[in-house]
Scaffold this motif. Structure first.
Motif, PDB file in Angstrom:
ATOM      1  N   GLU A 183       0.524  11.687  -6.804  1.00 57.21           N
ATOM      2  CA  GLU A 183      -0.484  11.796  -8.016  1.00 57.21           C
ATOM      3  C   GLU A 183       0.032  10.725  -8.952  1.00 57.21           C
ATOM      4  OE1 GLU A 183      -1.278  15.664  -9.221  1.00 57.21           O
ATOM      5  OE2 GLU A 183      -3.026  15.883  -7.882  1.00 57.21           O
ATOM      6  N   ARG A 234       1.773   8.167  -8.698  1.00 53.62           N
ATOM      7  CA  ARG A 234       1.693   6.591  -8.204  1.00 53.62           C
ATOM      8  C   ARG A 234      -0.194   6.449  -8.576  1.00 53.62           C
ATOM      9  NH1 ARG A 234       5.910   5.093  -5.200  1.00 53.62           N
ATOM     10  NH2 ARG A 234       6.658   6.809  -3.924  1.00 53.62           N
ATOM     11  N   GLU A 235      -0.894   7.665  -8.349  1.00 50.75           N
ATOM     12  CA  GLU A 235      -2.404   7.370  -8.439  1.00 50.75           C
ATOM     13  C   GLU A 235      -2.822   7.405  -9.723  1.00 50.75           C
ATOM     14  OE1 GLU A 235      -6.340   9.461  -6.910  1.00 50.75           O
ATOM     15  OE2 GLU A 235      -4.269   9.960  -5.836  1.00 50.75           O
ATOM     16  N   LYS A 236      -2.130   8.368 -10.525  1.00 50.74           N
ATOM     17  CA  LYS A 236      -2.930   8.701 -11.784  1.00 50.74           C
ATOM     18  C   LYS A 236      -2.100   8.305 -13.237  1.00 50.74           C
ATOM     19  CE  LYS A 236      -5.468  12.437  -9.591  1.00 50.74           C
ATOM     20  NZ  LYS A 236      -5.490  13.903  -9.505  1.00 50.74           N
TER      21      LYS A 236
END
Ligand SMILES: Nc1ncnc2c1ncn2[C@@H]1O[C@H](COP(=O)(O)OP(=O)(O)O)[C@@H](O)[C@H]1O
Ligand SMILES: C=C(OP(=O)(O)O)C(=O)O
Ligand SMILES: [K+]
Ligand SMILES: [Mg+2]
Length: 572
Positions: free
Chosen positions: A78, A80-82
């Protein structure tokens, strides 16, 4: 190299995962006896080494300490993604039952954001619980999750049973017998109470309420072994229903004579110790003594700290709320049984009060029961349920819990997604509305070092919010500093680095805290640069990110000075 124990664990991975172990003497701690082994990593590479269960857990820690951050893979993904602000702060607890107990089911829940798996010892066999708890541990070990395990005691409860397999309807005006007489099967208009003396102190005219309002009766006659009652509010009697008595609109309190921990609970606690659970939630706590008793027992019995949570689910526990919160490691607002002992319309205010007291006294709080009850059967929640979940998040509860929704429901994973999405949305809204700083903090510390730690954390959060840093880093042995930061409900996430596995697992219940398991030395500056480097290598922070670093370390080399600092660092 066989050590004690009967469970086979292979340490091949620690040797081949890139860590350099060749020059080290590994200490495997088995019970109280440290066994020291020296071995040659090259010789062992690829070979299977059988070690004991406890040793394996210690080894699990050692493994994480070498070049790894011991952060849950889902949080890592999460991040890395958000990005930092995309991390969910509210923690999620799932009750594990037959609908979600396979390795694959548990993995799906872990991927969907489960932080803590709860095992309700009221149901199923100990063997079932053992197998499923071990599955969670294996999931953590093999797949890089960090899911904590909680057992929830059965407690002594007053229940009644009509003996039929499903629910029975009570019609208006019908006459029923409530008796302690034991019989097999079912008899018309007859209900068995599970405990002697259930009618003691009850008088004609009292009201008998089933399950907080499923049906109500008026006591019309006291007879040998029981009560004859007339149904005055028709409804359903479920198997193993709970009952309460009311007189002039007030509860007739009858729980005091029951022990908080029954013989069965004590053996479940032994089970929890042997399975190395992270939390024990104690049902029907009425005062601080019961919690103290269990905590003392646990600290004498096991070197690994197990956190004790008090479930607030009786009127008595509300009278003694502060003393219970003070001695507990956390609280569960157990709205199910609470709704049997207080009128339902009082539950929202009581929940608000409990979450407030917990925040003031710096203890994590779980809001539990019926959050998404309709999702046991339906794939979508009611709007009212979503509003209830949002309200708990708005109150800054540390954690939300699923019960039947995950344990027996057809849509457990979906229910967990609803909790996740709803809490993320409400956290964002709260942040945008700038409601973060609403609470005036009560001073908790007694000694000067405690007060200093508290002040450092309060000021750190204020600084972090004002500066708009990306994350707060804290180095913590027992999780105390991390909890003091969390208590201020900061905008940025708190990345809490510890070298104690039980601390890491306990921090899974703390609002906004992302637990890391790392090797820490007495040299705080070295710890800071090492963890930042590691996070950079793994792409979890990048150049230009700003972090506020809080440290509070007592050097162990005989230096009595407490080293505390707040630093703001920009990653270069
Ligand atoms: N380990 C389990 N095995 C079987 N059923 C379970 C288990 N845990 C929970 N359940 C089921 O899920 C329902 C909801 O769980 P929970 O709220 O924890 O229990 P309760 O309803 O007893 O308060 C229970 O009524 C029970 O039917
Ligand atoms: C969580 C609760 O306890 P249990 O599910 O064990 O009854 C409750 O009563 O709300
Ligand atoms: K229970
Ligand atoms: Mg309960």
């Amino acid at each position: 190299m066989a050590v004690t124990g009967d469970s086979a664990v292979f340490c091949r991975r620690i040797i081949t995962n890139g860590s350099d172990v060749s020059s080290k003497n590994w200490v495997f701690r088995v019970s109280a006896n440290p066994l020291r082994f020296g071995f040659n990593a090259e010789k062992l590479k690829g070979s299977k080494v059988k070690i004991g269960v406890r040793a394996a857990v210690e080894l699990g820690v050692s493994k994480s300490l070498e070049g790894s951050l011991g952060l849950d893979v889902v949080i890592e993904g999460e991040l890395r993604e958000k990005g930092f602000l995309g991390l969910r702060k509210t923690k999620l607890v799932c009750t594990i039952g037959p609908a979600c107990c396979s390795f694959e089911d548990l993995e799906r829940l872990a991927l969907a954001g489960m932080n803590v798996a709860r095992f309700n010892m009221c149901h199923n066999t100990r063997e079932w619980h053992r197998d499923v708890i071990r599955r969670i541990k294996r999931l953590n070990e093999e797949k890089g999750f960090c899911v904590s395990v909680m057992i929830d005691t059965e407690g002594s409860q007053h229940v009644i049973d009509h003996g039929a397999p499903s629910s029975v309807k009570a019609e208006d005006g019908s006459i029923w017998l409530f008796t302690t007489e034991k019989f097999e099967g079912s008899r018309p208009f007859t209900v068995q109470a599970n405990y002697e003396g259930f009618s003691e102190g009850i008088v004609v005219g009292d009201e008998l309420v089933i399950d907080g309002g499923m049906a109500s009766f008026e006591v019309i006659e006291k007879i040998e072994n029981g009560l004859r009652c007339k149904c005055i509010d028709p409804g359903l009697l479920l198997p193993r229903a709970k009952l309460s008595f009311w007189r002039n609109g007030k509860l007739v309190e009858k729980n005091q004579d029951l022990p908080t921990l029954s013989t069965k609970d004590w053996s479940d606690i032994e089970f929890g110790i042997s399975e190395r659970v992270d939390f024990i939630a104690m049902s029907f706590v009425n005062d601080a003594d019961a919690i103290k008793q269990l905590k003392n027992y646990l600290s004498a019995k096991t070197p690994k700290p197990i956190r004790v949570l008090a479930k607030i689910e009786s009127l008595e526990s509300l009278h003694k709320l502060e003393e219970i919160v003070e001695v507990s490691d956390g609280i569960m607002v157990a709205r199910g049984d609470l709704g049997v002992e207080i009128p339902l319309e009082q539950i929202p205010a009581v929940q608000q009060k409990i979450t407030h007291v917990c925040r003031q006294l710096n203890k994590p709080v779980i809001v539990a029961s019926q959050l998404l009850e309709s999702m046991i059967e339906y794939p979508t929640p009611t709007r009212a349920e979503v509003a209830d979940v949002s309200e708990a998040v708005r109150q800054y509860a540390d954690a939300l819990m699923l019960s039947g929704e995950s344990a027996i429901g057809s849509y457990g994973q979906k229910a967990l997604s609803v909790l996740r999405m709803t809490s993320s949305r409400m956290e964002l809204w709260s942040r945008e509305e700038n409601q973060q700083n609403g609470l005036q903090q009560r001073q908790l510390g007694q000694s000067l070092p405690d007060v200093i730690a508290e002040q450092i954390c309060n000021c750190s959060v204020e600084m972090a919010n004002n500066l708009g840093v990306d994350a707060i880093f804290v180095y913590t042995k027992h999780g105390h500093m991390a909890s003091l930061l969390s208590r201020n409900r900061p905008c940025p996430p708190v990345f809490a680095f510890t070298n104690d596995d039980s601390t890491r697992m306990a921090m899974n219940l703390q609002w906004g805290v992302m637990p890391f398991l790392v090797d820490l030395s007495d040299d705080m500056e070295a710890n800071i640069s090492k963890t930042i480097d590691l996070m950079k290598t793994k792409g979890m922070v990048k150049e230009g990110d700003a972090v506020l670093v809080v440290s509070d370390a007592i050097p162990s080399c005989g230096n009595p000075n407490v080293f505390q600092s707040i630093q703001v660092k920009t990653i270069v």
